[in-house]
Design an enzyme around this catalytic site. Structure first.
Site, short mmCIF file in Angstrom:
data_model
loop_
_atom_site.label_atom_id
_atom_site.label_comp_id
_atom_site.label_asym_id
_atom_site.label_seq_id
_atom_site.Cartn_x
_atom_site.Cartn_y
_atom_site.Cartn_z
N CYS A 199 0.79 -1.24 0.00
CA CYS A 199 0.00 0.00 0.00
C CYS A 199 0.82 1.28 0.00
CB CYS A 199 -0.93 0.01 1.21
SG CYS A 199 -2.15 -1.31 1.16
N1 LIG Z 1 -2.65 -6.39 0.99
C1 LIG Z 1 -3.04 -5.37 1.70
O1 LIG Z 1 -2.62 -5.20 2.82
C2 LIG Z 1 -4.09 -4.40 1.15
C3 LIG Z 1 -4.74 -3.57 2.05
C4 LIG Z 1 -5.71 -2.71 1.57
C5 LIG Z 1 -5.97 -2.64 0.21
N2 LIG Z 1 -5.29 -3.44 -0.65
C6 LIG Z 1 -5.64 -3.36 -2.08
O2 LIG Z 1 -6.44 -4.47 -2.43
C7 LIG Z 1 -6.19 -4.87 -3.77
C8 LIG Z 1 -5.81 -6.32 -3.82
O3 LIG Z 1 -4.60 -6.49 -3.10
P1 LIG Z 1 -4.13 -7.86 -2.50
O4 LIG Z 1 -3.04 -7.51 -1.56
O5 LIG Z 1 -5.26 -8.67 -2.00
O6 LIG Z 1 -3.51 -8.56 -3.80
P2 LIG Z 1 -2.90 -10.04 -3.93
O7 LIG Z 1 -1.81 -9.95 -4.91
O8 LIG Z 1 -2.65 -10.60 -2.57
O9 LIG Z 1 -4.10 -10.90 -4.55
C9 LIG Z 1 -4.61 -10.70 -5.79
C10 LIG Z 1 -5.17 -12.00 -6.31
O10 LIG Z 1 -5.79 -11.74 -7.57
C11 LIG Z 1 -5.52 -12.83 -8.45
N3 LIG Z 1 -5.70 -12.35 -9.82
C12 LIG Z 1 -4.89 -11.58 -10.57
N4 LIG Z 1 -5.45 -11.33 -11.75
C13 LIG Z 1 -6.65 -11.94 -11.76
C14 LIG Z 1 -7.71 -12.01 -12.68
N5 LIG Z 1 -7.66 -11.42 -13.86
N6 LIG Z 1 -8.81 -12.72 -12.33
C15 LIG Z 1 -8.89 -13.34 -11.15
N7 LIG Z 1 -7.91 -13.30 -10.23
C16 LIG Z 1 -6.81 -12.60 -10.52
C17 LIG Z 1 -4.11 -13.26 -8.09
O11 LIG Z 1 -3.88 -14.58 -8.50
C18 LIG Z 1 -4.14 -13.09 -6.56
O12 LIG Z 1 -4.56 -14.29 -5.92
C19 LIG Z 1 -5.09 -3.92 -4.28
O13 LIG Z 1 -5.69 -2.84 -4.93
C20 LIG Z 1 -4.45 -3.42 -3.00
O14 LIG Z 1 -3.87 -2.15 -3.17
C21 LIG Z 1 -4.37 -4.35 -0.20
#
Ligand SMILES: NC(=O)c1ccc[n+]([C@@H]2O[C@H](COP(=O)([O-])OP(=O)(O)OC[C@H]3O[C@@H](n4cnc5c(N)ncnc54)[C@H](O)[C@@H]3O)[C@@H](O)[C@H]2O)c1
Length: 419
Positions: A260
């Site tokens: 983030c």
């Molecule tokens: N991780 C954190 O702490 C956090 C906190 C708040 C907000 N966010 C936001 O949340 C969002 C997601 O982050 P995250 O950390 O969960 O990401 P991540 O990388 O942990 O997970 C994303 C998932 O999406 C899957 N994926 C990718 N492309 C895909 C597609 N076309 N169809 C289906 N699945 C697909 C991947 O295989 C993966 O499992 C981002 O915008 C991030 O900025 C993350």
């Protein structure tokens, strides 16, 4: 029929699935990664915040299921999007993962669907990027389907504040969209906070992360000044934190990490340019924070110089802790990666120890046992619990402590260099 489908089974999607399932909703996780999907369906969690035992219980009860097949979205009441929103090397938003997925969703959109974007992004994304793609299906927002933005605020590794008890901010395209999304989240999380538009909800998340980035930059800058002034900045931060109001404690460190804070602020910088506006605080904070691994490399170099009459080149340096924060194995954007690269480029012989990160494939390194007497210097990059830092000081020629892990002992020892 599934109550909630979550597209993207990652750090955000999996805890969200657990919260909805534990509230009695049926949940479908949709991910393009077949291996992850198979693991989820066996009740095996790869997300540290969701224990496999809890997931397995929900999978066995039929409350959580995973698939790679977007067609299954047709049978869901609500579709939540928790896909990555990274930055390009030139620090421009990369929305393509999300927009491609939204095109897939649009092909399966039906009257009655609620779609909520959870991915962090700049204000305007839901209205300008998601809405037209969904309406390309021929369905109309507010009439046929609902659309809202609700930022995720998960803090990986944290147990006191979780997806369930952190208030959920929700802003829809129409009032009916906000109501519908608020009702859905209200059925699973403790508190829902409504705002009047998706733009407000999008900017809320960015404000939270910009606030952290700017304040971390402030203490990083002052820590560098204190090094010259021979003032222990950690003592100053602890002292300031005794003020019961008007001050919030931030700690200096070797650089920003995680998905983030190093990334999200620049989503706003990019969008602001469209309005002839330069977000100076964000840029300045970015400059200071991005320089920290370089500054830390020079501290290690100085410490070796003074403590061992050695140059960085040829010295054995053990990096202690490589994850981006304590007590978890999350390596995303970890400043340790940059610091190790810089140390290697300077000719140092690098090893690392991290009980949570057995391998660093990107650097072709694996965690070694903690044997401080076999190296010239130990650099504490991440202060994991369970390490005896006082004993480490006693058995190491030179310690460079970027986290104040050595505490009082580090303050008084002349073999410890602190940020
Ligand atoms: N991780 C954190 O702490 C956090 C906190 C708040 C907000 N966010 C936001 O949340 C969002 C997601 O982050 P995250 O950390 O969960 O990401 P991540 O990388 O942990 O997970 C994303 C998932 O999406 C899957 N994926 C990718 N492309 C895909 C597609 N076309 N169809 C289906 N699945 C697909 C991947 O295989 C993966 O499992 C981002 O915008 C991030 O900025 C993350």
């Amino acid at each position: 029929m599934t109550d909630v489908a979550i597209v993207g089974a990652g750090y955000v999607g999996v805890p969200l699935a657990q919260v909805f399932a534990e509230a009695g909703r049926s949940v479908l996780l949709v991910d393009r990664d077949a291996e992850r999907v198979a693991m989820l369906n066996r009740g095996e969690s790869y997300i540290e915040d969701v224990p496999s035992a809890a997931l397995k219980h929900l999978v066995d009860a039929g409350s959580v299921r995973a698939t790679t097949d977007y067609d299954e979205l047709r049978g869901a009441e609500a579709i939540l999007i928790a896909l990555p929103t990274p930055l390009s090397k030139q620090r421009e938003p990369v929305l393509s993962i999300m927009t491609r997925a939204v095109d897939e969703i649009a092909q399966r959109l039906r009257p009655g669907h609620l779609v909520v974007l959870e991915s962090t992004t700049y204000p305007g994304t839901t209205r300008e990027e998601i809405l037209p793609r969904l309406e390309a299906s021929g369905l109309k927002v507010g009439e046929d389907f609902n659309l809202a933005f609700s930022p995720e605020r998960v803090d990986p590794g944290r147990s006191d504040w979780t997806t369930k008890n952190v208030p959920k901010v929700v802003g829809g395209i129409t009032d009916a969209c906000t109501d519908r999304a608020a009702d859905l989240y209200g059925s699973a999380v403790d508190t829902v906070h409504r705002v009047t538009s998706p733009e407000s909800a999008e900017l809320t998340k960015l404000l939270e992360n910009i606030f952290r980035s700017v304040n971390i930059a402030l203490v990083n800058e002052l820590a560098q000044l204190c090094e010259r002034m021979k003032i222990d900045f950690w003592e100053v931060v602890d002292a300031a934190a005794t003020k019961p109001f008007g001050f919030m404690s931030f700690k200096p460190g070797p650089g920003l990490g995680g998905h983030c804070i190093p990334i999200d602020p620049f989503y706003l910088t990019w969008k602001a340019r469209e309005y002839d506006f330069t977000t100076e605080f964000i840029e300045l904070a970015g400059r200071i924070n991005e320089n920290m691994p370089y500054y830390c490399r020079s501290l290690i170099s100085q410490a070796l110089n003074h403590g061992k009459q050695r140059s960085l080149k040829g010295s054995k340096v053990l990096v202690l802790g490589v994850a981006y924060k304590p007590n978890i194995g999350d390596m995303r954007e970890s400043p340790a990666l940059k610091l190790i690269e810089l140390l290697q480029a300077g000719g140092a012989d690098i090893s690392y120890h991290d009980p949570h990160v057995p391998r660093l494939d990107e650097l072709d390194l694996q965690s070694v046992p903690l044997a401080p007497d076999e190296v010239d210097c130990v650099a504490i990059v991440t202060d994991h619990a369970g390490i005896d830092y006082a004993a480490l000081v006693d058995s190491t020629a030179v310690v460079v402590d970027f986290r104040n892990a050595t505490g009082e002992k580090g303050r008084t020892s002349d073999t410890v260099w602190k940020l």
